[in-house]
Design an enzyme around this catalytic site. Sequence first.
Site, PDB file in Angstrom:
ATOM      1  N   ASN A 120       0.855  -1.136   0.088  1.00  0.00           N
ATOM      2  CA  ASN A 120      -0.153   0.057  -0.076  1.00  0.00           C
ATOM      3  C   ASN A 120       0.938   1.222  -0.013  1.00  0.00           C
ATOM      4  O   ASN A 120       0.247   2.355   0.575  1.00  0.00           O
ATOM      5  CB  ASN A 120      -1.023   0.062   1.040  1.00  0.00           C
ATOM      6  CG  ASN A 120      -0.450  -0.171   2.502  1.00  0.00           C
ATOM      7  OD1 ASN A 120       0.887  -0.203   2.822  1.00  0.00           O
ATOM      8  ND2 ASN A 120      -1.257  -0.313   3.600  1.00  0.00           N
ATOM      9  N   GLU A 134       9.155   4.916  16.729  1.00  0.00           N
ATOM     10  CA  GLU A 134       9.480   4.651  15.337  1.00  0.00           C
ATOM     11  C   GLU A 134      10.544   5.466  14.684  1.00  0.00           C
ATOM     12  O   GLU A 134      11.379   5.125  14.061  1.00  0.00           O
ATOM     13  CB  GLU A 134       8.402   4.510  14.296  1.00  0.00           C
ATOM     14  CG  GLU A 134       7.337   3.504  14.726  1.00  0.00           C
ATOM     15  CD  GLU A 134       6.043   3.816  13.768  1.00  0.00           C
ATOM     16  OE1 GLU A 134       5.201   3.037  14.008  1.00  0.00           O
ATOM     17  OE2 GLU A 134       5.905   4.652  13.014  1.00  0.00           O
TER      18      GLU A 134
END
Length: 142
Positions: A120, A134
Amino acid sequence: MTATIERSLVLVKPDGVKRGQVGEVLRRIEAKGYRIVALQMREATEDILAEHYAEHTEKPFYGDLVEYMMSGPVVALVLEGERVVEGFRSLAGTTDPTSAAPGTIRGDLARDWGTGNIENVVHGSDAPESAQREIGIWFPDL
């Protein structure tokens, strides 16, 4: 920074890099008015992916996900802006590219290729807390 100025990690995944969509993703981010704080093209390693996807390591799709994310280079970037986590996720569209709305990155640039993986184009942090975690994985010097 004000309380609503945030940072978010965005990854242009291997399918987006392979299909030459990095420039279009960056164009949409900049058109939205978010600031790119850091950017690098790199190969994802098993160690980085194990840390990034730590909550998924025991799930049946984990091995295929890691294999897909290691199938080519990714472009990692850190965005900054007012409510950027929420804003980028809206810009990206829903996870499933088949149901992602036209006008979103996934709605316009991704589709189901029948590989079993959800290819995606992009990843975006899902909360300010996960963004911080992250960013520390992909950009430890920031």
